[in-house]
Design a protein around this motif. Sequence first.
Motif, PDB file in Angstrom:
ATOM      1  N   TYR A  52      -1.607 -28.373 -32.597  1.00 25.79           N
ATOM      2  CA  TYR A  52      -2.726 -27.337 -31.754  1.00 25.79           C
ATOM      3  C   TYR A  52      -2.302 -25.902 -32.033  1.00 25.79           C
ATOM      4  O   TYR A  52      -3.193 -24.921 -32.217  1.00 25.79           O
ATOM      5  CB  TYR A  52      -2.846 -27.761 -30.361  1.00 25.79           C
TER       6      TYR A  52
ATOM      7  N   THR B  32      -0.518 -31.813 -21.563  1.00 23.91           N
ATOM      8  CA  THR B  32      -0.655 -31.369 -22.782  1.00 23.91           C
ATOM      9  C   THR B  32      -2.299 -31.704 -23.312  1.00 23.91           C
ATOM     10  O   THR B  32      -2.770 -31.023 -23.963  1.00 23.91           O
ATOM     11  CB  THR B  32       0.301 -31.888 -23.849  1.00 23.91           C
TER      12      THR B  32
ATOM     13  N   LEU C 132      -4.837 -32.184 -21.594  1.00 23.27           N
ATOM     14  CA  LEU C 132      -5.756 -31.505 -20.907  1.00 23.27           C
ATOM     15  C   LEU C 132      -5.992 -30.010 -21.488  1.00 23.27           C
ATOM     16  O   LEU C 132      -6.977 -29.610 -21.592  1.00 23.27           O
ATOM     17  CB  LEU C 132      -5.634 -31.253 -19.207  1.00 23.27           C
ATOM     18  N   LEU C 133      -4.681 -29.401 -21.893  1.00 26.33           N
ATOM     19  CA  LEU C 133      -4.824 -27.968 -22.208  1.00 26.33           C
ATOM     20  C   LEU C 133      -5.497 -28.017 -23.604  1.00 26.33           C
ATOM     21  O   LEU C 133      -6.184 -26.995 -23.836  1.00 26.33           O
ATOM     22  CB  LEU C 133      -3.551 -27.239 -22.015  1.00 26.33           C
TER      23      LEU C 133
ATOM     24  N   TYR D 158      -7.795 -30.076 -24.712  1.00 28.14           N
ATOM     25  CA  TYR D 158      -9.141 -30.620 -24.582  1.00 28.14           C
ATOM     26  C   TYR D 158      -9.785 -29.255 -24.316  1.00 28.14           C
ATOM     27  O   TYR D 158     -10.997 -29.070 -24.714  1.00 28.14           O
ATOM     28  CB  TYR D 158      -9.145 -31.637 -23.588  1.00 28.14           C
ATOM     29  N   PHE D 159      -9.082 -28.680 -23.292  1.00 25.76           N
ATOM     30  CA  PHE D 159      -9.795 -27.443 -22.598  1.00 25.76           C
ATOM     31  C   PHE D 159      -9.676 -26.200 -23.493  1.00 25.76           C
ATOM     32  O   PHE D 159     -10.331 -24.946 -23.011  1.00 25.76           O
ATOM     33  CB  PHE D 159      -9.888 -27.273 -21.260  1.00 25.76           C
ATOM     34  N   ASN D 160      -8.715 -26.279 -24.528  1.00 28.11           N
ATOM     35  CA  ASN D 160      -8.421 -25.261 -25.356  1.00 28.11           C
ATOM     36  C   ASN D 160      -7.908 -23.995 -24.445  1.00 28.11           C
ATOM     37  O   ASN D 160      -8.340 -22.973 -24.645  1.00 28.11           O
ATOM     38  CB  ASN D 160      -9.556 -24.747 -26.142  1.00 28.11           C
ATOM     39  N   LEU D 161      -6.908 -24.044 -23.657  1.00 30.82           N
ATOM     40  CA  LEU D 161      -6.295 -23.120 -22.647  1.00 30.82           C
ATOM     41  C   LEU D 161      -5.506 -22.049 -23.266  1.00 30.82           C
ATOM     42  O   LEU D 161      -5.168 -21.188 -22.600  1.00 30.82           O
ATOM     43  CB  LEU D 161      -5.787 -23.986 -21.510  1.00 30.82           C
ATOM     44  N   GLY D 162      -4.696 -22.621 -24.441  1.00 28.75           N
ATOM     45  CA  GLY D 162      -3.911 -21.526 -25.030  1.00 28.75           C
ATOM     46  C   GLY D 162      -2.229 -21.586 -24.804  1.00 28.75           C
ATOM     47  O   GLY D 162      -1.945 -22.699 -23.936  1.00 28.75           O
TER      48      GLY D 162
ATOM     49  N   PHE E  74      -0.612 -21.829 -21.092  1.00 26.45           N
ATOM     50  CA  PHE E  74      -0.801 -22.891 -20.207  1.00 26.45           C
ATOM     51  C   PHE E  74       0.022 -24.336 -20.854  1.00 26.45           C
ATOM     52  O   PHE E  74       0.187 -25.189 -20.021  1.00 26.45           O
ATOM     53  CB  PHE E  74      -2.405 -23.529 -20.390  1.00 26.45           C
TER      54      PHE E  74
ATOM     55  N   THR F   7       2.309 -26.015 -17.802  1.00 26.23           N
ATOM     56  CA  THR F   7       2.474 -27.617 -17.936  1.00 26.23           C
ATOM     57  C   THR F   7       3.968 -28.163 -17.810  1.00 26.23           C
ATOM     58  O   THR F   7       4.173 -28.938 -17.058  1.00 26.23           O
ATOM     59  CB  THR F   7       1.769 -28.205 -19.191  1.00 26.23           C
TER      60      THR F   7
END
Length: 476
Positions: A35, A160, A162-163, A165-169, A172, A176
Amino acid sequence: MSSIKEVFKNTSWLLISQIITSIFGFVWIVLLARYLGVSDFGTMNFAISFTTIMSIFTDLGLNIYTTRDLSRYPNLPQKYIGNIIPLKGLFSLITFIITIIILLIMDSTLLTIEVVLIFTMHMIFLNVGNLFNGVFQAYGKLKFQAIGIILNSSLVLIGTLLLIYFNLGLAFVALTYMIGSLFTLNYLYSKIRTKIIVPKLQFDFNFWKNSVKTAIPFGITTVFTTIYFMIDTVMLSFMIGNVAVGIYSSAYKVINVFITLYTVYNFVVFPLMSKFYKNSENLLKISYEKSVKYLLIMMLPIAIGITIYSSDVATLIFGNDYILAGDVLRILIWNVLFVMINGASTNLLNSSNNEVAVTKINGIACLINVLFNFVLIYYLSYIGASIATVITGIIICILMNYIITRGRFKPDMSLIYDIIKISISGLILTIILLFTHLNLLIAIPVAIIIYIIGLILTKSLDSTDAAILKEIIGRK
């Protein structure tokens, strides 16, 4: 034999937790590597390495000191826990402030500062949690430590997913880790309250002074050991760049799986060795010799297999962008072998009040590691860092064995013969794998069969080992 049963009863909980954690950790590291990409993955690992180095100043050996003393004197939990918690709080505050100052002096980017500070909080929570884990180790209540490990790894894995999936960078990612360690700390504290004692904060400054004084050798050893393990990543970041860190760190994540499983041994055996030193020095010596033997039997075939199939392993796990990590993995995997053997030696020396010798050895090794890294990274980049790490492991092994063989816990010659027999089994495995050119997935079961046959032919397991095995599986 009852002590052996005690070891494996405790080990079962931790082994299950470490297997789960290794699987979960393996999954989230692979996901994050793919990612984030090589550069951001390198930044993440720089932050982890840097904050791990800084986190040693939040402890200064107090965790190991607490575990050892409560193993010997189990009627003083309130005294130790009540005083060590505020002492760690003070150290943590100082460490956080120093971290900010260093980041500002380094003129780091805003994102790097943000990620490093969040990871710093993660490391602080983790370190206080490790104090509670040390108490559980001392009292043989490893079930709660195991559950805490599973809880932390589960939260990081969910975070991991979730971040991504939502492309939080990248920020985050650090968040986490921090949330996982905070929730785990709360769980461990609740179990300390219900299963050991309700902690009451104490400010006994004489106790603080004596504790820090006694713990300092453990702390200095931790400083040296942490620098030895982490400084290569930090130096790579400064001297070469985060792409090199990404390649190097991806290989390191593979070997960390084996080191994580090895920590099960450490958690269980160190308190046991501390008790043996007080009650039976003969059992202490035997536990050391058997530890070296069994760790070697376990790790040698893995080191051989990964050396031969390193590129296949790296690309299978991380993808083709990380193919260069195979060259790093081929070298670094051998350091796991030395980490395990040196860990057994460290436990022997620390449990027998020889922690000052351990500190001196790790100090020498740390200095050598930094010097080798400085030269070899300059000329060979991440390959040089890998070579420096293994050379340092070998030096520690030589120095520790020099100290041990000059003392009253000098191993019997039977251990040397066992090491030779196990090495012959490994040599047989190496020759067959090199000449057959088997596919990786086929090679794994074949290698297991060949290695077991080699151990049988060389008679690497004796009657004592058979008796231990019978005890483990519950036979009369």
